[in-house]
Motif scaffolding. Structure first.
Motif, PDB file in Angstrom:
ATOM      1  N   TRP A  58      53.866  18.705  52.432  1.00 39.68           N
ATOM      2  CA  TRP A  58      54.579  19.772  53.125  1.00 39.68           C
ATOM      3  C   TRP A  58      53.645  20.874  53.597  1.00 39.68           C
ATOM      4  O   TRP A  58      53.934  21.551  54.583  1.00 39.68           O
ATOM      5  N   SER A  59      52.511  21.042  52.927  1.00 35.49           N
ATOM      6  CA  SER A  59      51.531  22.007  53.412  1.00 35.49           C
ATOM      7  C   SER A  59      50.915  21.519  54.725  1.00 35.49           C
ATOM      8  O   SER A  59      50.698  22.312  55.646  1.00 35.49           O
ATOM      9  N   SER A  60      50.669  20.212  54.815  1.00 38.67           N
ATOM     10  CA  SER A  60      50.154  19.676  56.084  1.00 38.67           C
ATOM     11  C   SER A  60      51.219  19.762  57.178  1.00 38.67           C
ATOM     12  O   SER A  60      50.903  20.019  58.339  1.00 38.67           O
ATOM     13  N   ARG A  61      52.485  19.592  56.816  1.00 35.03           N
ATOM     14  CA  ARG A  61      53.563  19.746  57.790  1.00 35.03           C
ATOM     15  C   ARG A  61      53.647  21.200  58.256  1.00 35.03           C
ATOM     16  O   ARG A  61      53.856  21.474  59.434  1.00 35.03           O
ATOM     17  N   ALA A  62      53.461  22.146  57.320  1.00 33.57           N
ATOM     18  CA  ALA A  62      53.474  23.569  57.675  1.00 33.57           C
ATOM     19  C   ALA A  62      52.332  23.881  58.639  1.00 33.57           C
ATOM     20  O   ALA A  62      52.505  24.642  59.597  1.00 33.57           O
ATOM     21  N   THR A  63      51.162  23.288  58.398  1.00 34.80           N
ATOM     22  CA  THR A  63      50.020  23.505  59.287  1.00 34.80           C
ATOM     23  C   THR A  63      50.304  22.957  60.678  1.00 34.80           C
ATOM     24  O   THR A  63      49.893  23.544  61.675  1.00 34.80           O
ATOM     25  N   ALA A  64      51.025  21.839  60.744  1.00 34.51           N
ATOM     26  CA  ALA A  64      51.337  21.235  62.044  1.00 34.51           C
ATOM     27  C   ALA A  64      52.392  22.030  62.807  1.00 34.51           C
ATOM     28  O   ALA A  64      52.321  22.135  64.038  1.00 34.51           O
ATOM     29  N   LEU A  65      53.354  22.610  62.106  1.00 33.24           N
ATOM     30  CA  LEU A  65      54.461  23.297  62.776  1.00 33.24           C
ATOM     31  C   LEU A  65      54.232  24.788  63.005  1.00 33.24           C
ATOM     32  O   LEU A  65      54.795  25.363  63.928  1.00 33.24           O
ATOM     33  N   LEU A  66      53.435  25.416  62.140  1.00 36.78           N
ATOM     34  CA  LEU A  66      53.247  26.862  62.187  1.00 36.78           C
ATOM     35  C   LEU A  66      51.768  27.185  62.350  1.00 36.78           C
ATOM     36  O   LEU A  66      50.919  26.465  61.836  1.00 36.78           O
ATOM     37  N   PRO A  67      51.444  28.284  63.037  1.00 39.33           N
ATOM     38  CA  PRO A  67      50.030  28.644  63.187  1.00 39.33           C
ATOM     39  C   PRO A  67      49.429  29.046  61.828  1.00 39.33           C
ATOM     40  O   PRO A  67      49.882  29.994  61.202  1.00 39.33           O
ATOM     41  N   HIS A  68      48.444  28.291  61.383  1.00 33.58           N
ATOM     42  CA  HIS A  68      47.786  28.502  60.092  1.00 33.58           C
ATOM     43  C   HIS A  68      48.805  28.489  58.957  1.00 33.58           C
ATOM     44  O   HIS A  68      48.710  29.278  58.020  1.00 33.58           O
ATOM     45  N   GLY A  69      49.783  27.589  59.041  1.00 35.72           N
ATOM     46  CA  GLY A  69      50.836  27.502  58.024  1.00 35.72           C
ATOM     47  C   GLY A  69      50.327  26.919  56.726  1.00 35.72           C
ATOM     48  O   GLY A  69      49.431  26.076  56.714  1.00 35.72           O
ATOM     49  N   GLU A  70      50.913  27.387  55.632  1.00 34.20           N
ATOM     50  CA  GLU A  70      50.531  26.905  54.309  1.00 34.20           C
ATOM     51  C   GLU A  70      51.731  26.992  53.375  1.00 34.20           C
ATOM     52  O   GLU A  70      52.424  28.003  53.347  1.00 34.20           O
ATOM     53  N   ALA A  71      51.968  25.935  52.633  1.00 33.87           N
ATOM     54  CA  ALA A  71      53.058  25.909  51.652  1.00 33.87           C
ATOM     55  C   ALA A  71      52.458  25.940  50.255  1.00 33.87           C
ATOM     56  O   ALA A  71      51.418  25.334  50.007  1.00 33.87           O
ATOM     57  N   ALA A 114      50.370  38.322  58.676  1.00 30.45           N
ATOM     58  CA  ALA A 114      50.981  37.057  58.270  1.00 30.45           C
ATOM     59  C   ALA A 114      52.466  37.265  58.011  1.00 30.45           C
ATOM     60  O   ALA A 114      52.905  38.356  57.680  1.00 30.45           O
ATOM     61  N   SER A 115      53.232  36.204  58.193  1.00 32.22           N
ATOM     62  CA  SER A 115      54.653  36.198  57.875  1.00 32.22           C
ATOM     63  C   SER A 115      54.871  35.220  56.734  1.00 32.22           C
ATOM     64  O   SER A 115      54.054  34.335  56.494  1.00 32.22           O
ATOM     65  N   CYS A 116      55.992  35.372  56.048  1.00 32.45           N
ATOM     66  CA  CYS A 116      56.226  34.546  54.870  1.00 32.45           C
ATOM     67  C   CYS A 116      57.727  34.334  54.659  1.00 32.45           C
ATOM     68  O   CYS A 116      58.533  35.191  54.969  1.00 32.45           O
ATOM     69  N   VAL A 117      58.055  33.174  54.120  1.00 30.92           N
ATOM     70  CA  VAL A 117      59.400  32.846  53.665  1.00 30.92           C
ATOM     71  C   VAL A 117      59.263  32.351  52.234  1.00 30.92           C
ATOM     72  O   VAL A 117      58.403  31.513  51.949  1.00 30.92           O
ATOM     73  N   ALA A 118      60.076  32.869  51.320  1.00 29.09           N
ATOM     74  CA  ALA A 118      60.023  32.450  49.919  1.00 29.09           C
ATOM     75  C   ALA A 118      61.402  32.003  49.480  1.00 29.09           C
ATOM     76  O   ALA A 118      62.406  32.598  49.862  1.00 29.09           O
TER      77      ALA A 118
END
Length: 123
Positions: A58-71, A114-118
């Motif tokens: 899911w961290s790789s999915r976050a990187t693919a969908l969001l700019p510099h995304g990380e889970a 940075a933005s975040c969702v928790a």
């Protein structure tokens, strides 16, 4: 001449409104993707044996969908939190300009810009 000026000002106002709407729609789509990823991480954590692989996936999915995304998943006081962070859009309002500023991402330190969702969950 006055009518032309009035029409020009009205057209510029409409264009600015459309640009603002498109920018907000894009930001909302990124928040939606992040919430979806955080929910998927929380669901994947129900199976402890596959937790590390799920976070990597899911961290790789976050990187693919969001700019510099990380889970990531953090645990504090018996409550786990699935969080997704990404680089915020450059032309969005600064944090000081936001009237109803939300709390930080689940108590975690979020870098500037940075933005975040928790999403809190119990194992």
């Amino acid at each position: 001449m006055l009518a032309v000026v009035l029409m020009a000002v009205t057209a510029l106002g409409l264009i600015a409104g459309q640009l603002w709407t498109a920018r907000e729609a894009h930001a909302m789509a990124m928040r939606e993707h992040a919430a979806w990823i955080a929910d998927s991480v929380a669901e994947a954590m129900r199976e402890p044996s596959a937790a590390d692989a799920a976070i990597r996936q899911w961290s790789s999915r976050a990187t693919a969908l969001l700019p510099h995304g990380e889970a990531a998943v953090t645990e504090r006081g018996g409550v786990s939190t699935a969080s997704v962070t990404w680089t915020a859009l450059r032309d969005m309002p600064r944090a000081d300009d936001v009237i109803d500023k939300p709390e930080s991402c689940g108590g975690a330190d979020v870098p500037t810009g940075a933005s975040c969702v928790a999403l809190a969950f119990a194992k």
